[in-house]
Structure formats: structure tokens, C-alpha cells
Write a protein that holds these residues in place. Structure first.
Motif, PDB file in Angstrom:
ATOM      1  N   THR A 420       0.839  -1.193   0.000  1.00 40.65           N
ATOM      2  CA  THR A 420       0.000   0.000   0.000  1.00 40.65           C
ATOM      3  C   THR A 420       0.875   1.244   0.000  1.00 40.65           C
ATOM      4  N   LEU A 421       0.430   2.270  -0.714  1.00 35.44           N
ATOM      5  CA  LEU A 421       1.064   3.578  -0.690  1.00 35.44           C
ATOM      6  C   LEU A 421       0.029   4.595  -0.226  1.00 35.44           C
ATOM      7  N   THR A 422       0.341   5.308   0.847  1.00 34.08           N
ATOM      8  CA  THR A 422      -0.539   6.349   1.382  1.00 34.08           C
ATOM      9  C   THR A 422       0.053   7.707   1.052  1.00 34.08           C
ATOM     10  N   VAL A 423      -0.734   8.546   0.401  1.00 35.35           N
ATOM     11  CA  VAL A 423      -0.293   9.879  -0.008  1.00 35.35           C
ATOM     12  C   VAL A 423      -1.310  10.893   0.490  1.00 35.35           C
ATOM     13  N   GLY A 424      -0.825  12.005   1.052  1.00 36.70           N
ATOM     14  CA  GLY A 424      -1.779  12.974   1.569  1.00 36.70           C
ATOM     15  C   GLY A 424      -1.178  14.334   1.850  1.00 36.70           C
ATOM     16  N   VAL A 425      -2.065  15.236   2.284  1.00 37.93           N
ATOM     17  CA  VAL A 425      -1.705  16.582   2.693  1.00 37.93           C
ATOM     18  C   VAL A 425      -2.419  16.872   3.999  1.00 37.93           C
ATOM     19  N   ASP A 426      -1.750  17.562   4.925  1.00 29.69           N
ATOM     20  CA  ASP A 426      -2.403  17.921   6.182  1.00 29.69           C
ATOM     21  C   ASP A 426      -2.009  19.335   6.584  1.00 29.69           C
ATOM     22  N   PHE A 427      -2.742  19.881   7.558  1.00 24.61           N
ATOM     23  CA  PHE A 427      -2.449  21.232   8.038  1.00 24.61           C
ATOM     24  C   PHE A 427      -2.891  21.354   9.480  1.00 24.61           C
ATOM     25  N   TYR A 428      -2.342  22.354  10.171  1.00 19.48           N
ATOM     26  CA  TYR A 428      -2.884  22.769  11.454  1.00 19.48           C
ATOM     27  C   TYR A 428      -2.689  24.268  11.624  1.00 19.48           C
ATOM     28  N   ASP A 429      -3.565  24.848  12.417  1.00 17.37           N
ATOM     29  CA  ASP A 429      -3.484  26.261  12.785  1.00 17.37           C
ATOM     30  C   ASP A 429      -3.665  26.314  14.295  1.00 17.37           C
ATOM     31  N   ASP A 430      -2.557  26.445  15.035  1.00 17.97           N
ATOM     32  CA  ASP A 430      -2.557  26.381  16.495  1.00 17.97           C
ATOM     33  C   ASP A 430      -2.400  27.768  17.101  1.00 17.97           C
ATOM     34  N   LYS A 431      -2.984  27.922  18.304  1.00 12.84           N
ATOM     35  CA  LYS A 431      -2.865  29.195  19.011  1.00 12.84           C
ATOM     36  C   LYS A 431      -2.768  28.935  20.503  1.00 12.84           C
ATOM     37  N   ALA A 432      -1.887  29.661  21.179  1.00 17.95           N
ATOM     38  CA  ALA A 432      -1.761  29.616  22.640  1.00 17.95           C
ATOM     39  C   ALA A 432      -1.972  31.027  23.157  1.00 17.95           C
ATOM     40  N   GLU A 433      -2.972  31.195  24.038  1.00 23.46           N
ATOM     41  CA  GLU A 433      -3.354  32.534  24.481  1.00 23.46           C
ATOM     42  C   GLU A 433      -3.456  32.587  25.995  1.00 23.46           C
ATOM     43  N   TYR A 434      -2.997  33.715  26.562  1.00 23.98           N
ATOM     44  CA  TYR A 434      -3.106  33.955  28.003  1.00 23.98           C
ATOM     45  C   TYR A 434      -3.826  35.282  28.225  1.00 23.98           C
ATOM     46  N   ASP A 435      -4.781  35.272  29.183  1.00 23.79           N
ATOM     47  CA  ASP A 435      -5.530  36.484  29.503  1.00 23.79           C
ATOM     48  C   ASP A 435      -5.653  36.630  31.006  1.00 23.79           C
ATOM     49  N   ASP A 436      -5.511  37.861  31.480  1.00 23.89           N
ATOM     50  CA  ASP A 436      -5.918  38.241  32.832  1.00 23.89           C
ATOM     51  C   ASP A 436      -6.388  39.693  32.741  1.00 23.89           C
ATOM     52  N   PRO A 437      -6.862  40.292  33.822  1.00 25.48           N
ATOM     53  CA  PRO A 437      -7.410  41.656  33.719  1.00 25.48           C
ATOM     54  C   PRO A 437      -6.424  42.699  33.202  1.00 25.48           C
ATOM     55  N   THR A 438      -5.121  42.393  33.182  1.00 23.72           N
ATOM     56  CA  THR A 438      -4.126  43.395  32.786  1.00 23.72           C
ATOM     57  C   THR A 438      -3.517  43.165  31.410  1.00 23.72           C
ATOM     58  N   VAL A 439      -3.667  41.963  30.838  1.00 24.67           N
ATOM     59  CA  VAL A 439      -2.958  41.673  29.603  1.00 24.67           C
ATOM     60  C   VAL A 439      -3.669  40.569  28.820  1.00 24.67           C
ATOM     61  N   SER A 440      -3.484  40.587  27.496  1.00 25.73           N
ATOM     62  CA  SER A 440      -3.961  39.518  26.615  1.00 25.73           C
ATOM     63  C   SER A 440      -2.887  39.307  25.555  1.00 25.73           C
ATOM     64  N   ILE A 441      -2.245  38.132  25.580  1.00 27.47           N
ATOM     65  CA  ILE A 441      -1.128  37.866  24.678  1.00 27.47           C
ATOM     66  C   ILE A 441      -1.250  36.460  24.104  1.00 27.47           C
ATOM     67  N   TYR A 442      -0.582  36.238  22.972  1.00 26.79           N
ATOM     68  CA  TYR A 442      -0.652  34.916  22.359  1.00 26.79           C
ATOM     69  C   TYR A 442       0.548  34.654  21.464  1.00 26.79           C
ATOM     70  N   GLU A 443       0.785  33.372  21.192  1.00 28.19           N
ATOM     71  CA  GLU A 443       1.647  32.893  20.124  1.00 28.19           C
ATOM     72  C   GLU A 443       0.792  32.048  19.184  1.00 28.19           C
ATOM     73  N   ALA A 444       1.211  31.949  17.922  1.00 28.97           N
ATOM     74  CA  ALA A 444       0.459  31.175  16.948  1.00 28.97           C
ATOM     75  C   ALA A 444       1.423  30.438  16.022  1.00 28.97           C
ATOM     76  N   SER A 445       0.967  29.287  15.511  1.00 33.29           N
ATOM     77  CA  SER A 445       1.780  28.496  14.596  1.00 33.29           C
ATOM     78  C   SER A 445       0.867  27.832  13.569  1.00 33.29           C
ATOM     79  N   THR A 446       1.267  27.926  12.313  1.00 32.41           N
ATOM     80  CA  THR A 446       0.531  27.293  11.222  1.00 32.41           C
ATOM     81  C   THR A 446       1.484  26.389  10.454  1.00 32.41           C
ATOM     82  N   ASN A 447       0.973  25.241  10.023  1.00 28.05           N
ATOM     83  CA  ASN A 447       1.822  24.260   9.338  1.00 28.05           C
ATOM     84  C   ASN A 447       1.041  23.590   8.218  1.00 28.05           C
ATOM     85  N   VAL A 448       1.701  23.402   7.088  1.00 30.18           N
ATOM     86  CA  VAL A 448       1.141  22.623   5.972  1.00 30.18           C
ATOM     87  C   VAL A 448       2.161  21.566   5.604  1.00 30.18           C
TER      88      VAL A 448
END
Length: 732
Positions: A420-448
Motif C-alpha cells: 500500500t502507498l498512502t499519499v496525503g496533505v495535512d495542516f494545522y493552525d494552532d494558538k496559545a493565548e493567556y488572559d488576565d485583567p491586565t494583559v492579553s497575549i498569544y503565540e500562533a503556529s501554522t503548518n502545511v
């Protein structure tokens, strides 16, 4: 020829003999078989691949059966006969394949059950038996029902190379051969998991009551396991209607309740499900509540009360032409007062008390597949969205949230059985976010990513699997800095049946992982990404063998995983800190399967180093932990006539002196024994009763994978002391 074959099989005095008349296609070509003792559904899937035959069986008929396995070169019918021996199942030959049937209740012909394609069923692994599965650890539905797990630690009971520490579910983390789970590609119903939220919490909070399968591919993972399979992969699958609905029924359900004496915890669950004209629907709910449990010394372990709520919903449709569509929605929620640092009992130099943790994980997945396809058009599509949120009101009103939108589209080109031969394409769009009453910040990563994985049988006794994937990764920092990286990953595995009883196996992979996201609760709005961040890469090697003869099995192997530029950021130190780390060691397993029962012992010896010295569980929060030497023993026996099953597990850890070499405390030894008895009255098959005695020695210990044991100022989160559990389940 078919008449002579049927006559020969009927004459053989085994429980697996073929019966009945009708058209049968003789399969007299000699083939090589290597199917070790295991649950029957997985064994039949392997048999279908290795024999080239199409195998049909009703899932309910084979679910509880185990096989002693079969090995050697022989005709497929003879192999199938040996595979079914002692199980109470038989088979009949039909045009193009074999149908597994229930054992006859009289001397007449066997009673035919409504068949379901084993080889193409939604629960089957289409690549079972491939070389890249040679080292896989598969926990199937039968294993889960026998272990009756309430946490991931109990899911992997009996598997020494998979360690789970943390005392109670919301703080448990999984380590595979010493590697922490965020370095593995993890999916639930095909949806990617991105849950690196807070190091005091579980990375992936899962209620085992939802699961029908957990499969671990340690070290070397194939290209179609997905991006980020740096140290292997873990696949979780939740239950389908076919897994729980009784044969001949269109609707059903169950109610279950269990009580644990240690912590006075009470859990209840219920489910309803049905199928009609190709449509399926399933709903499940579970809630558990209880007080703090006590350790082996009788001391209350503060902040460990049960408080888990789980919900699962599934709808599906499978057409007559073999197209299957399925949508699942799942949520696990734990909201309770926990230790200030939820994965630690307490710090001796601080008096911080308890605080509320609100942990919620959600997973949504859409799957399209063609379960019965065996030709050149065998597509699969997955679209998933996962989200985990941790709310900690004290002291800052903090909320951390990770999310991942992911998907893949692939096709299996099935040239012939075993090729068998398996061929494909995949992706993800990830986000990490932190919030408190004084700040809202994040990092993000996308992959294909683009990938291909070949699984072939070039000669009769040799199975090969090799693949490659290319990934393009885009990263965005807390200050808006954008960093791009691209890389290639490759893997190769081989399994060679040197004799009818000996299999040699090896694997190698070199994996590109891009830039992993930081933990939410240490994100800093003042971070500078000047100079960039190097992508993480990993190299994995495995080498081993396994033997099997008349129910006996023995295997051994060595492994090594090296990680370069693994991100190990800190709040004050910045986002660019990386570390090189490695795990290495060896595994041994020995077992015996006697049909209605089995006994199995596994052993691992794992070393963990960061930047060339013995690693610890603090600096290695998302890298690994010092495991050392672990034994895991599991045994069970079913008395079919009485409906009684007895069994148990024994976990043993030897003292680990490695941390003492870098000025820390050695990790202590422990032994934990658990026993169970389960009874299903023959005249009341809708009723299942179970009793357990857990940690029977009343040992005071923290599992080897529990955080902080090597530090003098840490009181670790101890496991529960002796407890007794009673459970009742009614199926309707």
C-alpha cells in the motif's frame, strides 16, 4: 477442491473448524503468518492483511474473544483454523473470503450472524501488520473493559514503557519511553491536540470511559501520523455505536454506577445509541464526585477530590456503496479545588494552600472514509477542532486557552494485500493565548505538510515501511514577530520473520518539528524574538525481536531518541531558550496466553539526559522525566460457563539513583498490587458486577512519572492508598 477442503476441515477436532456447505473458494497458496496472541478483532484484521482474504465477522461476536495467535508458512485456511482454536468461534468459506460465525449450539450447521467487514470496519487499523506497527502498543476495547480505567494511568496499566503520573486525572501527564507527550503527535478521533496550557495540569485530560482504543507508536512513527511526531504518536478513538450495540438490535443503552471507598467517590454514567438504514447516533454522559483520597499512610491528600464530567455525542452514516461519514463532539470538564500547584502535594518552604482550577477540553471531529475499499481509490478526510481552557482565578484571574484547527486529506493506493502507498496533505493552525485583567497575549503556529508512506512486502517473510514528509511552518510571537521554517522528515521500519517463531524488527526516523508554541501561563508580552528560534528536530532508533510459540511470547528491544533545539522557554529568560535532550534504554516482555486467560510481564529501563547530564522533572517540564527501571505485570482469566473473570496488575519501580548524581534526591522504589473480579450472570447477561481492591499493599508512593520527587522541598502528589471499588452496569 473446495469440497475436499471442507471435508478435511470438518474432520479436524478443533473449535475453529469450518462448517456448512455452499460455494467456497479454496485458498491453497502458502503464505507467511505472524499474528501474536491478542484480542480477536485486531487479530482478524492482521489475518486479512497477511492472507489476502476478505474476512467478515460480527463485531459483537468477536469482541470478547482472544487468540493464541498463529505463526509460520501455511495455507490461509489452516492459519485461520489455528487462529480461532479454543475461542468457540468457527468459520465458513464463501466466494472471495471467509465468514466468522458463532459456534453451533447443536450438531447442526453453525448459526450465521450478520457480518461486518473486519478488514474495513471503522474500528480496524487498515495498516495493522505493517512494519511501522511492529512496536505499537495497542489498548483495545477488550483491554479497556477489563481494566475499567478511571484515569490514563489505569488505561496504560501493564505497559511499562508508558508512564503516567500525577495522582488524579486533571494533573496526569503521559511519558512514552521517558518522552513527554507534547513531543508526540496526538489525535483524538483524528483531530490534532494542542494542549500545552499550564505545567501544573494534565496535558490531555481524557475520560477513559469515552475510549475504545489507545494506540502508542513509540519512537519511530510513520509520515501519515501527522506533523510533530518527534518522539512517536498516540492515537485515541472514542466509542462508536458498533462497539456497544448488541447484535440484532437497532437501539440500546446502558446505565452504570461505581463507588470507591478511598475518597467516598461516586461515579455514574449512561448512554443511549441506535442505528437504522445506515444512520447511527450515540450519546454518553458521565459524572464523578468525591472527597480527598488518602495515601498509604492514611493521610488525606488535599485537593484530590473527584470532580470530572464527560459528554460525548456522535452521529454517522454509512451508505450501501461503502462511504462513511461521522461527526463527533466531546467535552471533559474538571472544576474543583486543587493544590495551589495542582501537580504537587505542597512545597515544604511555602504555605500556599488550595485554589480553584477550572479545566475544560473540547474536541470536534468530522471523518470521511471508505471502510471496505481495497483498491486504488481508498480516500480519507478529517477536519478537527480542539480547544482546552484552564481558568485559575487566584491570584491573577488567569485564563489560558489553546486551540487547534486541523485537517488532512489522503488516499491509500492498495496495490495488493500487504502493498500500500498512502499519499496525503495535512495542516494545522494552532494558538496559545493567556488572559488576565491586565494583559492579553498569544503565540500562533501554522503548518502545511505533504507526505507519502509506503508499506510493502517485497518477499514472503519481509515487511517494509518507509516514508517522507515535507512541512512548511509559520510562527508568530507575542510581539508580532514572524518566523518561517521548512523541513523534511523521513522514516523507515522493517520486520523480518526469520523463522516461524522469531521476528526481527528495526526502525529509524529523522523528524522536523518546526517551532513549538510556548506554555500559555509563561507567555510574556515583553519577550524579544530577535535572532529567531531554531526549529526542533529529533532522531529515533529502535532495534528488537519477538518470539511466539504455542501461546508463549518473549521480546526485547533497545531504543534511543535524540532531540535538538527543543524549545524550553521561561517567563524571565525569554522565548528563545532551547535544550538538547535524549532518552535511551531497553524493553523486555514475556507472556503466555492460554485461551480464556493470559499473563504478561513488561520491563523498561530508561535514562533521560538534558544537555548531557541527568534530567529532572522540573527543567524537563515539556521534555521528559527520569523513569529508570519499571516492571508491569498483568494477568486475567475468564470462566466462560460461570461468567466470572478474575485478574489484576502489579506495578513495581526500582530505586533510581541517577538524580543523585546531579545533587538531587534518588527516586524511591515501590510496589502496587491491584486485583479485580467481574461477574456477568449467565441468566442475566444484561447485568455486570465488578469489585476491585486497588493498591492492596497500601503503599505510600508517587508514580515514577509524578513531578518533583527528586527535590527536597517538594511533597509529591501521592497515589491513593488501599481502596475498594464496587461497580454495577445494566445494559438494555
Amino acid at each position: 477442491m473446495s469440497t475436499a477442503l471442507a471435508t478435511t476441515l470438518v474432520a479436524l477436532p478443533t473449535a475453529g473448524q469450518a462448517q456448512g456447505t455452499g460455494p467456497a473458494t479454496a485458498q491453497t497458496q502458502q503464505r507467511s503468518f505472524n499474528i501474536p496472541p491478542q484480542p480477536m478483532p485486531e487479530a482478524l484484521s492482521l489475518f486479512g492483511r497477511q492472507s489476502g482474504m476478505q474476512v467478515s465477522a460480527n463485531g459483537d461476536a468477536v469482541r470478547g474473544a482472544r487468540t493464541q495467535g498463529v505463526s509460520g508458512t501455511m495455507a490461509p485456511e489452516i492459519a485461520l483454523q489455528q487462529l480461532l482454536a479454543g475461542t468457540g468461534l468457527s468459520f465458513r468459506l464463501e466466494q472471495g473470503g471467509a465468514v466468522i460465525v458463532a459456534a453451533p449450539s447443536t450438531s447442526g450447521s453453525a448459526t450465521m450472524l450478520s457480518p461486518v467487514m473486519v478488514q474495513g470496519a471503522a474500528v480496524a487499523d487498515k495498516h495493522a501488520g505493517a512494519a511501522d506497527r511492529a512496536n505499537s502498543i495497542t489498548i483495545g476495547l477488550e483491554d479497556l473493559e477489563r481494566r475499567n480505567p478511571s484515569s490514563l494511568k489505569e488505561v496504560f496499566a501493564g505497559e511499562a514503557s508508558v508512564s503516567v503520573g500525577g495522582g488524579q486525572p486533571m494533573s496526569q501527564k503521559v511519558y512514552v519511553q521517558g518522552v513527554e507527550e507534547t513531543n508526540l503527535a496526538i489525535t483524538i478521533d483524528g483531530a490534532r491536540q494542542n494542549n500545552k496550557v499550564f505545567h501544573h495540569n494534565a496535558t490531555n485530560l481524557i475520560d477513559p470511559s469515552l475510549l475504545k482504543l489507545a494506540r502508542v507508536d513509540p519512537g519511530v512513527a510513520p509520515a501519515d501520523a501527522g506533523p510533530g511526531a518527534l518522539g512517536g504518536s498516540i492515537v485515541y478513538e472514542t466509542v462508536d455505536v458498533a462497539d456497544v450495540l448488541e447484535p440484532g438490535r437497532s437501539v440500546g443503552g446502558f446505565l452504570s454506577s461505581e463507588y470507591n471507598t478511598n475518597g467516598d467517590s461516586l461515579a455514574y454514567s449512561g448512554s443511549a445509541y441506535g442505528r437504522s438504514q445506515g444512520f447511527e447516533v450515540l450519546g454518553f454522559y458521565k459524572n464523578s464526585d468525591g472527597s480527598n483520597y488518602k495515601d498509604g499512610d492514611g493521610r488525606s491528600v488535599e485537593g484530590t477530590g473527584a470532580g470530572l464530567e464527560s459528554v460525548l455525542g456522535k452521529v454517522g452514516f454509512e451508505s450501501d456503496s461503502g462511504h462513511r461519514f461521522e461527526f463527533s463532539a466531546e467535552q471533559v470538564h474538571d472544576e474543583a479545588v486543587r493544590p495551589f500547584r495542582a501537580n504537587i502535594g505542597r512545597l515544604t518552604n511555602r504555605n500556599e494552600g488550595l485554589r480553584l482550577y477550572d479545566l475544560k477540553r473540547q474536541n470536534f471531529a468530522f471523518n470521511y472514509s471508505t471502510p471496505n475499499a481495497d483498491g486504488m481509490w481508498d480516500p480519507k478526510a478529517v477536519l478537527g477542532y480542539g480547544r482546552t481552557e484552564v481558568g485559575v482565578p487566584t491570584p491573577f484571574g488567569s485564563v489560558g486557552e489553546t486551540s487547534s484547527l486541523s485537517g488532512k486529506l489522503e488516499n491509500n493506493f492498495n496495490f495488493s494485500p500487504g502493498n500500500t502507498l498512502t499519499v496525503g496533505v495535512d495542516f494545522y493552525d494552532d494558538k496559545a493565548e493567556y488572559d488576565d485583567p491586565t494583559v492579553s497575549i498569544y503565540e500562533a503556529s501554522t503548518n502545511v505538510g505533504l507526505y507519502a508512506q509506503a508499506r510493502i512486502t517485497p518477499v514472503d517473510r519481509l515487511r517494509l515501511s518507509f516514508g517522507m514528509r515535507g512541512d512548511q511552518n509559520w510562527f508568530e510571537g507575542t510581539d508580532g514577530t514572524e518566523i518561517d521554517h521548512a523541513g523534511l522528515s523521513g522514516n523507515a521500519s522493517a520486520a523480518y520473520d526469520a523463522t516461524d517463531w522469531l521476528t526481527l524488527k528495526a526502525g529509524y526516523s529523522r523528524v522536523f518539528g518546526g517551532i513549538t508554541l510556548a506554555e500559555n501561563f509563561i507567555l510574556n508580552e515583553n519577550w524579544s524574538y530577535a535572532g529567531g528560534i531554531e526549529p526542533v528536530r529529533a532522531e529515533n532508533m529502535t532495534l528488537g525481536f519477538e518470539t511466539h510459540h504455542r501461546g508463549f511470547t518473549f521480546g526485547a528491544g533497545i531504543f534511543r531518541s535524540d532531540f535538538d533545539n527543543a524549545r524550553n522557554e521561561t517567563f524571565g529568560g525569554g522565548p528563545q531558550i532551547t535544550s538538547d535532550f535524549e532518552t535511551q534504554g531497553y524493553n523486555i516482555s514475556v507472556g503466555y496466553n492460554w485461551g480464556p486467560g493470559f499473563a504478561r510481564l513488561t520491563y523498561t529501563d530508561t535514562d533521560f539526559e538534558i544537555d548531557g547530564i541527568t534530567g529532572d522533572s522540573d527543567f524537563g517540564q515539556y521534555l521528559g522525566t527520569p523513569i529508570g527501571q519499571i516492571f508491569a505485570f498483568e494477568v486475567a482469566h475468564s470462566f466462560a460457563r460461570t461468567g466470572l473473570t478474575l485478574g489484576g496488575t502489579l506495578d513495581v519501580a526500582l530505586e533510581n539513583e541517577d538524580p543523585a548524581g546531579v545533587g538531587l534526591q534518588p527516586l524511591g522504589s515501590y510496589e502496587s498490587l491491584s486485583l479485580f473480579a467481574e461477574y456477568q450472570p449467565p441468566t442475566l447477561q444484561f447485568l455486570t458486577l465488578r469489585v476491585e481492591a486497588n493498591n492492596l499493599f497500601d503503599e505510600t508512593y508517587a508514580d515514577r512519572a509524578t513531578y518533583g520527587q527528586e527535590f527536597g522541598n517538594v511533597i509529591p502528589l501521592y497515589e491513593p492508598g488501599r481502596s475498594f471499588l464496587v461497580k454495577a452496569k445494566v445494559t438494555f
